[in-house]
Design a protein around this motif. Sequence first.
Motif, PDB file in Angstrom:
ATOM      1  N   VAL A 166      27.743  48.424  39.206  1.00 59.36           N
ATOM      2  CA  VAL A 166      27.880  47.248  38.349  1.00 59.36           C
ATOM      3  C   VAL A 166      28.844  47.619  37.226  1.00 59.36           C
ATOM      4  CG1 VAL A 166      26.658  45.643  36.836  1.00 59.36           C
ATOM      5  CG2 VAL A 166      25.549  46.506  38.885  1.00 59.36           C
ATOM      6  N   PRO A 167      29.831  46.751  36.899  1.00 61.44           N
ATOM      7  CA  PRO A 167      30.750  47.084  35.822  1.00 61.44           C
ATOM      8  C   PRO A 167      30.029  47.194  34.483  1.00 61.44           C
ATOM      9  CG  PRO A 167      31.414  45.054  36.947  1.00 61.44           C
ATOM     10  CD  PRO A 167      30.141  45.510  37.554  1.00 61.44           C
ATOM     11  N   LYS A 168      30.428  48.210  33.717  1.00 63.52           N
ATOM     12  CA  LYS A 168      29.791  48.433  32.421  1.00 63.52           C
ATOM     13  C   LYS A 168      30.311  47.457  31.377  1.00 63.52           C
ATOM     14  CE  LYS A 168      28.012  52.479  31.558  1.00 63.52           C
ATOM     15  NZ  LYS A 168      27.544  53.721  31.098  1.00 63.52           N
ATOM     16  N   LYS A 169      31.590  47.113  31.467  1.00 70.49           N
ATOM     17  CA  LYS A 169      32.212  46.201  30.505  1.00 70.49           C
ATOM     18  C   LYS A 169      32.822  45.011  31.242  1.00 70.49           C
ATOM     19  CE  LYS A 169      31.842  48.812  26.787  1.00 70.49           C
ATOM     20  NZ  LYS A 169      31.213  48.402  25.557  1.00 70.49           N
ATOM     21  N   ARG A 170      32.895  43.919  30.525  1.00 73.56           N
ATOM     22  CA  ARG A 170      33.496  42.710  31.089  1.00 73.56           C
ATOM     23  C   ARG A 170      35.020  42.881  31.148  1.00 73.56           C
ATOM     24  NH1 ARG A 170      32.540  36.689  28.549  1.00 73.56           N
ATOM     25  NH2 ARG A 170      33.990  35.612  29.903  1.00 73.56           N
ATOM     26  N   THR A 171      35.650  42.391  32.230  1.00 75.74           N
ATOM     27  CA  THR A 171      37.104  42.462  32.355  1.00 75.74           C
ATOM     28  C   THR A 171      37.726  41.403  31.454  1.00 75.74           C
ATOM     29  OG1 THR A 171      36.839  43.117  34.651  1.00 75.74           O
ATOM     30  CG2 THR A 171      39.011  42.417  33.999  1.00 75.74           C
ATOM     31  N   SER A 172      38.672  41.831  30.611  1.00 75.29           N
ATOM     32  CA  SER A 172      39.299  40.907  29.674  1.00 75.29           C
ATOM     33  C   SER A 172      40.196  39.910  30.404  1.00 75.29           C
ATOM     34  CB  SER A 172      40.112  41.670  28.630  1.00 75.29           C
ATOM     35  OG  SER A 172      41.234  42.245  29.253  1.00 75.29           O
ATOM     36  N   ARG A 173      40.496  38.813  29.729  1.00 76.24           N
ATOM     37  CA  ARG A 173      41.371  37.790  30.321  1.00 76.24           C
ATOM     38  C   ARG A 173      42.754  38.360  30.596  1.00 76.24           C
ATOM     39  NH1 ARG A 173      40.301  34.682  25.638  1.00 76.24           N
ATOM     40  NH2 ARG A 173      38.125  34.146  25.754  1.00 76.24           N
ATOM     41  N   THR A 174      43.234  39.192  29.686  1.00 82.81           N
ATOM     42  CA  THR A 174      44.568  39.768  29.848  1.00 82.81           C
ATOM     43  C   THR A 174      44.634  40.649  31.086  1.00 82.81           C
ATOM     44  OG1 THR A 174      44.752  39.796  27.451  1.00 82.81           O
ATOM     45  CG2 THR A 174      46.348  41.097  28.678  1.00 82.81           C
ATOM     46  N   ARG A 175      43.661  41.531  31.248  1.00 84.48           N
ATOM     47  CA  ARG A 175      43.654  42.443  32.392  1.00 84.48           C
ATOM     48  C   ARG A 175      43.486  41.662  33.697  1.00 84.48           C
ATOM     49  NH1 ARG A 175      43.100  47.858  33.128  1.00 84.48           N
ATOM     50  NH2 ARG A 175      42.855  48.214  30.911  1.00 84.48           N
ATOM     51  N   ARG A 176      42.629  40.646  33.686  1.00 87.83           N
ATOM     52  CA  ARG A 176      42.417  39.817  34.872  1.00 87.83           C
ATOM     53  C   ARG A 176      43.696  39.068  35.244  1.00 87.83           C
ATOM     54  NH1 ARG A 176      39.284  34.813  33.301  1.00 87.83           N
ATOM     55  NH2 ARG A 176      41.382  34.324  32.623  1.00 87.83           N
ATOM     56  N   ASP A 177      44.366  38.490  34.251  1.00 84.20           N
ATOM     57  CA  ASP A 177      45.569  37.705  34.517  1.00 84.20           C
ATOM     58  C   ASP A 177      46.751  38.587  34.922  1.00 84.20           C
ATOM     59  OD1 ASP A 177      44.071  35.508  33.962  1.00 84.20           O
ATOM     60  OD2 ASP A 177      44.856  35.198  31.949  1.00 84.20           O
ATOM     61  N   LYS A 178      46.804  39.827  34.409  1.00 85.75           N
ATOM     62  CA  LYS A 178      47.848  40.752  34.841  1.00 85.75           C
ATOM     63  C   LYS A 178      47.695  41.066  36.324  1.00 85.75           C
ATOM     64  CE  LYS A 178      47.899  43.649  30.977  1.00 85.75           C
ATOM     65  NZ  LYS A 178      48.022  44.994  30.440  1.00 85.75           N
ATOM     66  N   ARG A 179      46.485  41.224  36.768  1.00 85.26           N
ATOM     67  CA  ARG A 179      46.227  41.516  38.177  1.00 85.26           C
ATOM     68  C   ARG A 179      46.598  40.325  39.052  1.00 85.26           C
ATOM     69  NH1 ARG A 179      41.125  42.589  37.684  1.00 85.26           N
ATOM     70  NH2 ARG A 179      40.371  40.576  38.364  1.00 85.26           N
ATOM     71  N   ARG A 180      46.364  39.127  38.557  1.00 84.04           N
ATOM     72  CA  ARG A 180      46.640  37.910  39.333  1.00 84.04           C
ATOM     73  C   ARG A 180      48.093  37.455  39.237  1.00 84.04           C
ATOM     74  NH1 ARG A 180      41.298  34.388  37.726  1.00 84.04           N
ATOM     75  NH2 ARG A 180      39.800  35.746  38.760  1.00 84.04           N
TER      76      ARG A 180
END
Length: 70
Positions: free
Chosen positions: A3-17
């Motif tokens: 289970v992820p320890k921290k929530r993925t930020s919007r910036t990191r998520r959008d960079k991946r997408r």
Amino acid sequence: MAVPKKRTSRTRRDKRRANHKAGKARLNLCPRCHSPRLPHRVCPTCGTYKGREVIEHKIADPTAPAPDTE
């Protein structure tokens, strides 16, 4: 189960997408009329596929009178 320890930020998520965008459609030239068309599809201009006529296109006769639409 991991289970992820921290929530993925919007910036990191959008960079991946950022690379998930749709690419340009590939176009080939029709061997008969040389107009651009999608591969493995009937040519919309001349109506041929794999060297044979699939769709019958009516070519307008320039000497014929125009039909009346009233």
